[in-house]
Design a protein around this motif. Structure first.
Motif, PDB file in Angstrom:
ATOM      1  N   HIS A   1     -10.683  -2.300  -1.910  1.00 21.29           N
ATOM      2  CA  HIS A   1      -9.771  -1.156  -1.773  1.00 21.29           C
ATOM      3  C   HIS A   1      -9.888  -0.463  -0.417  1.00 21.29           C
ATOM      4  O   HIS A   1      -9.485   0.692  -0.271  1.00 21.29           O
ATOM      5  CB  HIS A   1     -10.007  -0.135  -2.897  1.00 21.29           C
ATOM      6  N   LEU A   2     -10.460  -1.141   0.564  1.00 20.78           N
ATOM      7  CA  LEU A   2     -10.696  -0.500   1.847  1.00 20.78           C
ATOM      8  C   LEU A   2      -9.384  -0.276   2.594  1.00 20.78           C
ATOM      9  O   LEU A   2      -8.478  -1.123   2.574  1.00 20.78           O
ATOM     10  CB  LEU A   2     -11.623  -1.366   2.695  1.00 20.78           C
ATOM     11  N   GLN A   3      -9.282   0.873   3.263  1.00 18.05           N
ATOM     12  CA  GLN A   3      -8.122   1.207   4.083  1.00 18.05           C
ATOM     13  C   GLN A   3      -8.584   1.654   5.464  1.00 18.05           C
ATOM     14  O   GLN A   3      -9.564   2.380   5.584  1.00 18.05           O
ATOM     15  CB  GLN A   3      -7.300   2.342   3.457  1.00 18.05           C
ATOM     16  N   GLY A   4      -7.872   1.227   6.473  1.00 14.89           N
ATOM     17  CA  GLY A   4      -8.131   1.685   7.832  1.00 14.89           C
ATOM     18  C   GLY A   4      -6.925   2.428   8.358  1.00 14.89           C
ATOM     19  O   GLY A   4      -5.787   2.197   7.930  1.00 14.89           O
TER      20      GLY A   4
ATOM     21  N   LEU B   1       0.316  -5.355   3.357  1.00 12.69           N
ATOM     22  CA  LEU B   1      -0.946  -5.156   4.058  1.00 12.69           C
ATOM     23  C   LEU B   1      -1.063  -3.782   4.690  1.00 12.69           C
ATOM     24  O   LEU B   1      -2.135  -3.427   5.186  1.00 12.69           O
ATOM     25  CB  LEU B   1      -1.096  -6.206   5.172  1.00 12.69           C
ATOM     26  N   TRP B   2      -0.002  -2.998   4.674  1.00 11.56           N
ATOM     27  CA  TRP B   2      -0.005  -1.729   5.392  1.00 11.56           C
ATOM     28  C   TRP B   2       1.089  -0.835   4.836  1.00 11.56           C
ATOM     29  O   TRP B   2       1.933  -1.280   4.055  1.00 11.56           O
ATOM     30  CB  TRP B   2       0.217  -1.951   6.890  1.00 11.56           C
ATOM     31  N   ARG B   3       1.052   0.427   5.221  1.00  9.93           N
ATOM     32  CA  ARG B   3       2.093   1.384   4.868  1.00  9.93           C
ATOM     33  C   ARG B   3       2.384   2.274   6.078  1.00  9.93           C
ATOM     34  O   ARG B   3       1.460   2.793   6.710  1.00  9.93           O
ATOM     35  CB  ARG B   3       1.665   2.277   3.694  1.00  9.93           C
ATOM     36  N   PRO B   4       3.641   2.486   6.398  1.00  9.52           N
ATOM     37  CA  PRO B   4       4.008   3.341   7.536  1.00  9.52           C
ATOM     38  C   PRO B   4       3.933   4.815   7.157  1.00  9.52           C
ATOM     39  O   PRO B   4       4.927   5.545   7.163  1.00  9.52           O
ATOM     40  CB  PRO B   4       5.439   2.895   7.838  1.00  9.52           C
TER      41      PRO B   4
ATOM     42  N   ARG C   1      -4.684  -2.345   5.165  1.00  9.81           N
ATOM     43  CA  ARG C   1      -5.750  -3.005   4.394  1.00  9.81           C
ATOM     44  C   ARG C   1      -6.436  -4.006   5.330  1.00  9.81           C
ATOM     45  O   ARG C   1      -5.953  -5.129   5.511  1.00  9.81           O
ATOM     46  CB  ARG C   1      -5.175  -3.734   3.182  1.00  9.81           C
ATOM     47  N   PRO C   2      -7.552  -3.632   5.943  1.00  6.31           N
ATOM     48  CA  PRO C   2      -8.102  -4.464   7.030  1.00  6.31           C
ATOM     49  C   PRO C   2      -8.594  -5.837   6.591  1.00  6.31           C
ATOM     50  O   PRO C   2      -8.394  -6.822   7.304  1.00  6.31           O
ATOM     51  CB  PRO C   2      -9.236  -3.603   7.591  1.00  6.31           C
ATOM     52  N   LEU C   3      -9.257  -5.915   5.437  1.00  4.65           N
ATOM     53  CA  LEU C   3      -9.753  -7.228   5.016  1.00  4.65           C
ATOM     54  C   LEU C   3      -8.602  -8.169   4.699  1.00  4.65           C
ATOM     55  O   LEU C   3      -8.620  -9.347   5.077  1.00  4.65           O
ATOM     56  CB  LEU C   3     -10.676  -7.080   3.810  1.00  4.65           C
ATOM     57  N   SER C   4      -7.595  -7.679   4.021  1.00  7.08           N
ATOM     58  CA  SER C   4      -6.432  -8.515   3.713  1.00  7.08           C
ATOM     59  C   SER C   4      -5.694  -8.924   4.980  1.00  7.08           C
ATOM     60  O   SER C   4      -5.198 -10.049   5.095  1.00  7.08           O
ATOM     61  CB  SER C   4      -5.478  -7.767   2.773  1.00  7.08           C
ATOM     62  N   LEU C   5      -5.627  -7.999   5.939  1.00  8.59           N
ATOM     63  CA  LEU C   5      -4.974  -8.316   7.205  1.00  8.59           C
ATOM     64  C   LEU C   5      -5.718  -9.432   7.925  1.00  8.59           C
ATOM     65  O   LEU C   5      -5.097 -10.401   8.407  1.00  8.59           O
ATOM     66  CB  LEU C   5      -4.908  -7.064   8.079  1.00  8.59           C
TER      67      LEU C   5
END
Length: 684
Positions: free
Chosen positions: A311-314, A351-354, A414-418
Motif C-alpha cells: 500500500h505504499l504511496q510516494g 499506478l498513480w493519481r493526479p 504507487r512506487p513499487l507497482s511503477l
C-alpha cells in the motif's frame, strides 16, 4: 524576459499566442497572429507548402529511406507554430524510413498556442488527426524550457519554449536538417538576427541542410556569415523562389572552454546495457533504453515484484527556491516531465493519481517565503498557485491551519507497482543478484555478482541508492544514506478523506485501498531497516502539527492512532551534498584531480583538457525524496547521452547534474581529504 547569467530565463509563464481566425481564399478560417499580423499557414494549401519547402527543400523522403544509423535523424525548427511542419515530417518519416530508424524533432516557440487553439488549427487536416491528437494530449504548459513529448515509439519531439536564438544557444545536441521557419523577417525581425544563424551553425552536424520559405537579404547574409552555403530554388505557389543549402564544417562549440571537464564522452550506441538497481532511477533508465531498441539487463538484490505493494504511496512534487537556481529549474522540469510521462505510461491511472499537492505554510517565516516565491515566479496557475487558508481547505477536503502553495499538476504514485511495470518493458530482462565489482576490458564491462556469476555488457548504468558509490569507479562520489520511515494506518469505515497530497514537515496522500500513508522521518547517515515505534510517534506528531483537524476527524471516526498499532515501511535513500541528483557519465576521479590540479591555485586558469570518464559507465543516483520528480527525466537524459540524441535539458542544467561537479568544487576549494570526497561530516 531577462536572462540570468547562466543564459536561462526566469521561471515564469510565457505569453501565449494571440490569434484571430482569418478566412483565406477558400473561405476557410486559418489562424493569424495578431502580434505579428501574419498567418501560420493557408488552410487551402498550407500542407502542400510545408511539404515543398521543408520536406522537399531538405530532401527528407530520400534521406529517410537511406537512414541506417543507430542514432535518430534529427530535425530542428525555429518556429513550432501549429506543429504542422513537425507532423508532416513525422508522416514523411513513417512513409519512407526503414523499420529500425528513429526520428528526433527539436522545435522552438516563443509564443506557444493554447491547447484549444492548437487543436482547432490542426483540425484543418483530417488525415493528420491521429498524430494531432497525440500532440494535443501531451501539449505542455507555457513554461520556458525543454518539454519532451513521445509521439510514438520511434519519434520524440522536444519543444524548446522561448526565444529561438536563446533556446538554440542552450540546446545540447546536433541537427541534421533545419526548418528555418517563423513569421516573415519583415514582420518578426527580432527572430531573424545573427545570433539565430550562429546558434544553428553551432548545433549542426557536418553536412546539415536547411530550407526556408524566404529569400530576404537579412536571411542570406546571416546564413552566409554563420557558415551556411545557400542557393535559390523554386518556391511554392506565388513565391517564385526560396532558399535551401547546407553547412559543410560547423564551427567548434565554444561553450566548453570554461568547463572542459563537462565535455561528454563520444557517444557509442550500445547493443547491451546492464542497469544496477531496480528502484525508480534504475527501472526508468532501463525502460528508456529499451524503448530505443537496446537489450537491457536490470539487476537488483531484491525482486520488487515479490515484495508486494504494501500500500505504499510516494508523492510527485517539488519545493522550489525563492530565488531561482539551477536546482529549482531542474526539479520543475522534472515535475512537468514526470506528469506527461505518467499520463502516457499509465493513462488508466492504475499506478498513480493526479491529486495535486498542497505545500502548507505553518509558520510566518514559511508564509513570507511562499509570498516571495510567488512574486518572483509568476508561473501558470495550472503549475503552482498561492491559496489562502479557506481555499486551501477547500481543495484539501479538510481544514488546514494556514495558506499554502498548490501544485495542481503534482500527484501521488504507487512506487513499487511503477517499478514493476517499468521492469516489464519489452527488451528488459530482470536478474536478481548483487553486483560486487565492475571491470572494464576490451569487450566492454564485466559485472561480478555475489554468487560468483559474471555478466557482460557493452555499457553500465549504476542506479542504486547509497550503494551506488560502492564500486571502485564511483567511490569518489559524495553520497550520504538517509533513512526514512513511513507510517501506515488502516482506516475505519467513515474515516475522512483528503483531496490533495498535503506536505509540510512530512507528507500525507489521499488514502489508497483503505490505508493512509504518512511520514516520513529523515535520518541522515542511518541505514537500519527495522521499523521503530518512536518514528511512528514522530510521524503522528508531524501529521497533527500540519493537519490537526484531520487527526481529530480520524479519531472521531474510530481510528486507532497509537504508535504501537501502526505498520510502516523503511527505506534508505541517498542524497548528495547539494541535494541535486547525479546523472551522467562517471568521471575518472584520479584523472580529474591530476588534469585540473591547477584550479586549486587559481580557479580562473582552466586547463584546456577534456574531462576523462570511465568509458561506457553512467550513473543516476542521489535522487533523495524527490525521485519521482527527478529520476524519469534523468533516465531520458542518460538514454539520450548514450544514444547520441539531443538532450531533454538545457546545457547548464545538464552540467548541474554532472557526477563530477563536486570533484571540481573540491579542487577549487582545496578539499582533498576522504571525508570531503565522501560528503561526510560537512553538514550537507
Amino acid at each position: 524576459m531577462t536572462a540570468a547569467p547562466d543564459g536561462l530565463p526566469p521561471l515564469a509563464a510565457l505569453e501565449t499566442a494571440r490569434l484571430d481566425w482569418q478566412r483565406d481564399d477558400s473561405g476557410e478560417a486559418a489562424p493569424r497572429s495578431t502580434a505579428f499580423d501574419d498567418v501560420y499557414f493557408s488552410r487551402h494549401d498550407g500542407r502542400a507548402e510545408t511539404e515543398h519547402v521543408f520536406l522537399g527543400g531538405n530532401r527528407l523522403p530520400e534521406r529517410f529511406r537511406a537512414w541506417r544509423e543507430a542514432r535518430p535523424f534529427v530535425v530542428g525548427e525555429t518556429g513550432f507554430g501549429t506543429g504542422l511542419n513537425m507532423l508532416c515530417a513525422w508522416a514523411c518519416f513513417e512513409t519512407h524510413a526503414p523499420a529500425g530508424a528513429r526520428l528526433h524533432l527539436v522545435s522552438t516557440e516563443r509564443f506557444p498556442l493554447t491547447r484549444e487553439d492548437l487543436a482547432r488549427a490542426l483540425a484543418a487536416w483530417p488525415d493528420l488527426a491521429p498524430r494531432a491528437a497525440t500532440l494535443v494530449a501531451q501539449w505542455p504548459e507555457p513554461v520556458a524550457g525543454v518539454h519532451r513529448l513521445w509521439l510514438d515509439e520511434r519519434v520524440i519531439l522536444d519543444l524548446h519554449f522561448g526565444d529561438a536564438a536563446d533556446r538554440l544557444a542552450l540546446l545540447d545536441g546536433r541537427v541534421d536538417a533545419w526548418f528555418l521557419d517563423g513569421f516573415a523577417p519583415a514582420k518578426n525581425p527580432e527572430m531573424w538576427r545573427p545570433e539565430l544563424f550562429a546558434a544553428m551553425a553551432a548545433r549542426s552536424r557536418p553536412g546539415a541542410t536547411f530550407a526556408t520559405f524566404t529569400c530576404a537579404g537579412v536571411v542570406k547574409r546571416g546564413l552566409a556569415a554563420a557558415g551556411f552555403a545557400w542557393r535559390k530554388v523554386p518556391g511554392f505557389g506565388r513565391k517564385r523562389e526560396m532558399l535551401a543549402g547546407e553547412i559543410a564544417a560547423p564551427p567548434r562549440d565554444e561553450r566548453r572552454t570554461r568547463t572542459p571537464w563537462f565535455t561528454p564522452p563520444a557517444a557509442r550506441p550500445p547493443r547491451r546495457v546492464a542497469v544496477i538497481g531496480a528502484g525508480i532511477a534504475g527501472a526508468s533508465a532501463a525502460a528508456a533504453l529499451a524503448r530505443r531498441g537496446i537489450a537491457v539487463t536490470l539487476i537488483d538484490r531484491f525482486d520488487r515484484a515479490s515484495l508486494g505493494e504494501t500500500h505504499l504511496q510516494g508523492a510527485l512534487y517539488v519545493k522550489l527556491a525563492v530565488d531561482t537556481n539551477l536546482q529549482s529549474r531542474t526539479y520543475l522540469a522534472g515535475l512537468l516531465h514526470s506528469r506527461r510521462w505518467l499520463e502516457r505510461l499509465d493513462p488508466e491511472q492504475r499506478l498513480w493519481r493526479p491529486s495535486g499537492v498542497l505545500q502548507l505554510a505553518l509558520s510566518e517565516k514559511e508564509q513570507a517565503r511562499q509570498a516571495r516565491f510567488l512574486a518572483n515566479h509568476p508561473l501558470p496557475e495550472s503549475v503552482v498557485r498561492g491559496l489562502d487558508a479557506e481555499a486551501a481547505s477547500a481543495v484539501a477536503g479538510i481544514e488546514v491551519p494556514g495558506p499554502a502553495l498548490d501544485y495542481p499538476c503534482a500527484a501521488w504514485v504507487r512506487p513499487l507497482s511503477l517499478c514493476t511495470r517499468l521492469a516489464a518493458t519489452q527488451g528488459v530482462a530482470f536478474r536478481q543478484g548483487e553486483v560486487t565489482a565492475l571491470e572494464r576490458d576490451a569487450d566492454g564491462w564485466r559485472l561480478s555478482l555475489a554468487d560468483g556469476e559474471v555478466l557482460r555488457a557493452d555499457q553500465v548504468v549504476v542506479a542504486g541508492a547509497s550503494e551506488a558509490a560502492g564500486f571502485a569507479q564511483s567511490a569518489a562520489l559524495p553520497l550520504q544514506p538517509v533513512r526514512g520511515q513511513v507510517s501506515q494506518l488502516a482506516l475505519p469505515e467513515g474515516a475522512p478523506t483528503l483531496g490533495r497530497v498535503v506536505c509540510a514537515g512530512g507528507y500525507v496522500p489521499p488514502a489508497a485501498d483503505g490505508v493512509l500513508n504518512f511520514g516520513a522521518t529523515f535520518a541522515p547517515g542511518e541505514t537500519d531497516p527495522a521499523a521503530r515505534e518512536a518514528d511512528h510517534a514522530a510521524n503522528l506528531a508531524e501529521l497533527a502539527r500540519g493537519l490537526p483537524a484531520f487527526v481529530e476527524a480520524l479519531r472521531a471516526a474510530g481510528a486507532d492512532l497509537s504508535p504501537a498499532r501502526l505498520t510502516g515501511r523503511v527505506g534508505v535513500r541517498a542524497a548528495s551534498p547539494d541535494k541535486s541528483p547525479y546523472a551522467g557519465p562517471l568521471p575518472d576521479a584520479e584523472a580529474w584531480r591530476e588534469d585540473y590540479a591547477a584550479l586549486a591555485r587559481d580557479a580562473t586558469r582552466v586547463p584546456d583538457v577534456t574531462g576523462r570518464h570511465h568509458e561506457g559507465l553512467w550513473i543516476s543516483a542521489a535522487h533523495g525524496s524527490r525521485g519521482l520528480a527527478s529520476a524519469p527525466l534523468c533516465a531520458e537524459l542518460l538514454a539520450s547521452m548514450i544514444c547520441d540524441e539531443p538532450l531533454p535539458l538545457e546545457q547548464p542544467l545538464v552540467d548541474h547534474l554532472h557526477p563530477g561537479r563536486r570533484l571540481i568544487r573540491d579542487l577549487i576549494q582545496g578539499k582533498h581529504d576522504s571525508a570531503s570526497a565522501r560528503g561526510v561530516g560537512n553538514g550537507s
